[in-house]
Design a protein around this motif. Structure first.
Motif, PDB file in Angstrom:
ATOM      1  N   ALA B  45      -1.847  -7.326 -39.936  1.00 25.67           N
ATOM      2  CA  ALA B  45      -2.496  -7.662 -41.214  1.00 25.67           C
ATOM      3  C   ALA B  45      -1.775  -6.951 -42.342  1.00 25.67           C
ATOM      4  O   ALA B  45      -0.966  -6.051 -42.105  1.00 25.67           O
ATOM      5  N   PHE B  55      -6.795  -6.723 -51.396  1.00 30.09           N
ATOM      6  CA  PHE B  55      -7.087  -7.930 -50.626  1.00 30.09           C
ATOM      7  C   PHE B  55      -6.494  -7.768 -49.229  1.00 30.09           C
ATOM      8  O   PHE B  55      -5.325  -7.414 -49.099  1.00 30.09           O
ATOM      9  N   GLU B  57      -5.399  -9.433 -45.639  1.00 32.70           N
ATOM     10  CA  GLU B  57      -5.026 -10.739 -45.109  1.00 32.70           C
ATOM     11  C   GLU B  57      -4.571 -10.581 -43.658  1.00 32.70           C
ATOM     12  O   GLU B  57      -3.738  -9.720 -43.359  1.00 32.70           O
ATOM     13  N   ASP B  58      -5.108 -11.399 -42.774  1.00 33.28           N
ATOM     14  CA  ASP B  58      -4.679 -11.390 -41.381  1.00 33.28           C
ATOM     15  C   ASP B  58      -3.365 -12.161 -41.281  1.00 33.28           C
ATOM     16  O   ASP B  58      -3.213 -13.222 -41.878  1.00 33.28           O
ATOM     17  N   LYS B  73      -9.760 -14.377 -42.548  1.00 32.26           N
ATOM     18  CA  LYS B  73      -8.346 -14.728 -42.703  1.00 32.26           C
ATOM     19  C   LYS B  73      -7.846 -13.960 -43.931  1.00 32.26           C
ATOM     20  O   LYS B  73      -6.821 -13.314 -43.918  1.00 32.26           O
ATOM     21  N   LYS B  74      -8.646 -14.067 -45.009  1.00 29.69           N
ATOM     22  CA  LYS B  74      -8.306 -13.371 -46.238  1.00 29.69           C
ATOM     23  C   LYS B  74      -9.606 -12.815 -46.793  1.00 29.69           C
ATOM     24  O   LYS B  74     -10.629 -13.490 -46.775  1.00 29.69           O
ATOM     25  N   HIS B  75      -9.574 -11.571 -47.299  1.00 30.24           N
ATOM     26  CA  HIS B  75     -10.821 -10.952 -47.732  1.00 30.24           C
ATOM     27  C   HIS B  75     -10.571 -10.034 -48.921  1.00 30.24           C
ATOM     28  O   HIS B  75      -9.619  -9.256 -48.922  1.00 30.24           O
TER      29      HIS B  75
END
Lengths: 274, 260
Positions: B45, B55, B57-58, B73-75
Motif C-alpha cells: 500500500a 490518503f 491506497e492499496d 481500495k482507497k481511503h
C-alpha cells in the motif's frame, strides 16, 4: 444610473468566537447595485488593511465611474462589456495598491485578500471573484453555489482526489490558490448571470460556509427572507454557535423587482433627469 | 505532522512520521515502512500526504488492506483510523486535529503559490516570496509557506493574548414542541426539530423559533405587531423560551413546552 428600490441589501460581519481581529471587510451601495466582500490574510493587522483597501478602492472608484459609464454598454475601444472592463480595471488597481503597500512597508509584507464583487444592472449581475469567498443564489427554494473557490480543496475535488463530502473533513482548509495583493498581476474570474425578482444572493467569507452546512444556509435564507437583516444576523449567530473559528461576514441581496436598462431614447432622457 | 504508530498484539513497535509525499508500505526492503511478514505483499500500500491530509491506497495486495474493519481500495485517513495488514496494525494520528490550539492557527487563510515564481518578480519580497525561488512542486511550496506562516503566528502570539480554543457546542439536551391553545387547530402539536421554525401568517405577522445550543429563542420576523409571551409584548430582540411559556401570535395562542 440608479437602481433605487430594485434591490434590498443587508449585511453583518463578526470576528467570530476565536479571533480577536476581524480581517474581513464588506461594503455595499444598493442604489448603484454594488456589493463587495473581502477576507484578508497576513500577520498583525495586515489582513484588515488588505481587505479594507480592496473594498474601499473598489466601491469608491466604481461609485464614481458608474455615474458616467453604463455597465450594460459595450466599450468602443476594447469591445468589452463596460461592466467587465470596470471590474477588471478596479480589481487591478486594488491589487496594485495592496501589492505596493506590502512591498514598501515591512509590517504589511505578504498581506493579501480574497474578493467577491457583484454588480447588478439591466436584470443581470456580473460577479468577479478571487480566492475562497463565495456567492450563493437562492431561487425557487433551491440554494446554489455560484462561484467556484480558487483553493487547493476545489482543485482536489476537480481532479477527483477527494469528494465534496470528504472535503468537509479535510485539514487543508483555507489554502487559496489566488489572492489579491500577493503578485503584481492577478486575474479575477468574471461571469454574468441573469437575475429574477425574488432571488436572494448571499456573499460570504469562508467563516460562514466552513461552519454552517449549505442545508442550514438554505433553510435560513428561505425561512427568514422577509427580514433580511435578521437573516444575516442569524447566519452569523449559527456560525458562532457552531464554534465560530474564523471571522464571519455575510451580505444578502434580494431582488425586489425587474430593473431593465433604459433602452429607448425617451427612457435614457428620463434616466438623465432623475 | 501526521504519523503512523505500528503495533502487533498491542505492542508498539515504532512510530513513523508521514514526512514524504508518498510513504510506501510493503514486505520488500525498499519500502518506507517495511513489514517483513508473509501476509504482507511486496508492495502492499501507499500513503499519499498532501499538506495536512493523507490518503491510503492499496496497491493490489494479495491479502488486501483493512481500515477500521472495512477492506478498502482507497481511503481518506481520519485521525485514529486503524489500518490492518495481516497481524500488524498501523494507527493514524493527525496532530493538526489533536492539538486544538494549533488547529486554530492553521485555519488562518494562506495563499498557496504553485510552481516557480517568475524571475522578473521584484526581489525584496519578505516571508511569502522567500519560498518562491525554488522550482518546487505544489505540495512542497505550500509546506514551506505553512512554515513561514507559523513563524508569523508565533510573532503574533507574543503580543496578542492567546485565545482559548473554541468549546464544542453543546447540543440542546431537550426536544421541544408547541401546542396550539386556540384557533381552528387547537390541541395540535408542532415539534420544533428544525434549526428554524416559522409561525404566523406571511404578510401579516411572522415570528421564528430558533433551536440553538443554549436553548430555544423566539424572534419577530415581519408584521406591524410583535409576538406576546406570557402577556408581555416582545421587542425586536430574540427572547429565550422557558417551559410552559404561552405565546400569542396573529391571534393564536400556543404553549411552548420541553419534551422529556
Amino acid at each position: 444610473m440608479t437602481l433605487s428600490g430594485a434591490l434590498e441589501v443587508a449585511s453583518c460581519t463578526d470576528p467570530g468566537m476565536v479571533r480577536s481581529h476581524n480581517e474581513d471587510s464588506i461594503a455595499s451601495d444598493g442604489d448603484q447595485g454594488l456589493v463587495v466582500l473581502a477576507d484578508g490574510m497576513g500577520g498583525y493587522n495586515a489582513g484588515e488593511v488588505a481587505s479594507g483597501m480592496a473594498t474601499t478602492v473598489i466601491i469608491t472608484e466604481l461609485q464614481q465611474l458608474l455615474v458616467k459609464r453604463l455597465p450594460y454598454e459595450i466599450d468602443a475601444h476594447s469591445g468589452q462589456l463596460v461592466a467587465h472592463q470596470l471590474l477588471h480595471e478596479q480589481i487591478a488597481k486594488a491589487n496594485t495598491s495592496i501589492y505596493q503597500a506590502a512591498q514598501s512597508q515591512p509590517q504589511y509584507a505578504g498581506m493579501g485578500t480574497t474578493l467577491v464583487v457583484a454588480l447588478f444592472y439591466d436584470n443581470k449581475m456580473t460577479v468577479a471573484h478571487i480566492g475562497d469567498s463565495r456567492l450563493y443564489r437562492l431561487r425557487g427554494g433551491e440554494l446554489r453555489q455560484v462561484t467556484k473557490d480558487h483553493s487547493l480543496l476545489q482543485e482536489q475535488i476537480d481532479s477527483g482526489v477527494i469528494t465534496p463530502q470528504q472535503a468537509r473533513q479535510s485539514q487543508n482548509k483555507n489554502l487559496v490558490t489566488r489572492a489579491l495583493g500577493i503578485d503584481p498581476i492577478v486575474e479575477a474570474e468574471i461571469h454574468d448571470y441573469d437575475t429574477k425578482p425574488e432571488d436572494i444572493y448571499l456573499l460570504c467569507s469562508d467563516g460562514l460556509c466552513d461552519m454552517v452546512s449549505d442545508d442550514d444556509i438554505g433553510l435560513a435564507l428561505q425561512t427568514l427572507s422577509s427580514n433580511l437583516k435578521l437573516c444575516a444576523q442569524h447566519l452569523v449567530q449559527t456560525a458562532n454557535d457552531n464554534g465560530g473559528r474564523d471571522n464571519i461576514s455575510v451580505i444578502l441581496v434580494r431582488v425586489l423587482r425587474d430593473y431593465p436598462a433604459p433602452r429607448s431614447i425617451v427612457g435614457k432622457m428620463m434616466s438623465w433627469f432623475k | 505532522m501526521a504519523k503512523l504508530i505500528l503495533s502487533m498484539d498491542n505492542l508498539v513497535l515504532k512510530e513513523i512520521a508521514l514526512a514524504k509525499e508518498r510513504t510506501t508500505i510493503g514486505r520488500k526492503p525498499h519500502n518506507d515502512i517495511q513489514i517483513d511478514n508473509l501476509a504482507v505483499s511486496g508492495e502492499h500500500a501507499v500513503i499519499v500526504t498532501i499538506l495536512q491530509d493523507s490518503f491510503l491506497e492499496d496497491l493490489g495486495s494479495t491479502n488486501g488492506t483493512v481500515v477500521n474493519g472495512q477492506p478498502i481500495k482507497k481511503h481518506f485517513l481520519q485521525n485514529s483510523d486503524i489500518i490492518e495488514l495481516g497481524k500488524y496494525k498501523l494507527r493514524y494520528v493527525n496532530e493538526a486535529v489533536t492539538g486544538q490550539a494549533k488547529a486554530a492557527d492553521f485555519e488562518k487563510t494562506m495563499v498557496l503559490r504553485p510552481g516557480p515564481v517568475r524571475a522578473a518578480t521584484p526581489s525584496p519580497a519578505p516571508p511569502a516570496a522567500a519560498v518562491s525561488p525554488v522550482a518546487a512542486p505544489v505540495a512542497a511550496a505550500a509546506a514551506a509557506g505553512a512554515k513561514n506562516f507559523g513563524d508569523t503566528v508565533a510573532g503574533q502570539s507574543a503580543t496578542a493574548p492567546p485565545v482559548a480554543p473554541p468549546k464544542p457546542a453543546p447540543a440542546p439536551q431537550k426536544n421541544a414542541a408547541l401546542q396550539l391553545l386556540s384557533g381552528a387547530n387547537a390541541g395540535k402539536e408542532l415539534d420544533l426539530t428544525k434549526p428554524l421554525t416559522t409561525l404566523g401568517k406571511p404578510g401579516v405577522q411572522v415570528a421564528v423559533i430558533t433551536r440553538r445550543p443554549q436553548g430555544f429563542f423566539i424572534t419577530h420576523v415581519e408584521g406591524a405587531s410583535f409576538p406576546v409571551v406570557n402577556g408581555k409584548t416582545l421587542d425586536a430582540q430574540a427572547h429565550s423560551l422557558n417551559d410552559h411559556d404561552v405565546i400569542e401570535l396573529a391571534g393564536v395562542k400556543m404553549e411552548f413546552f420541553l419534551k422529556t
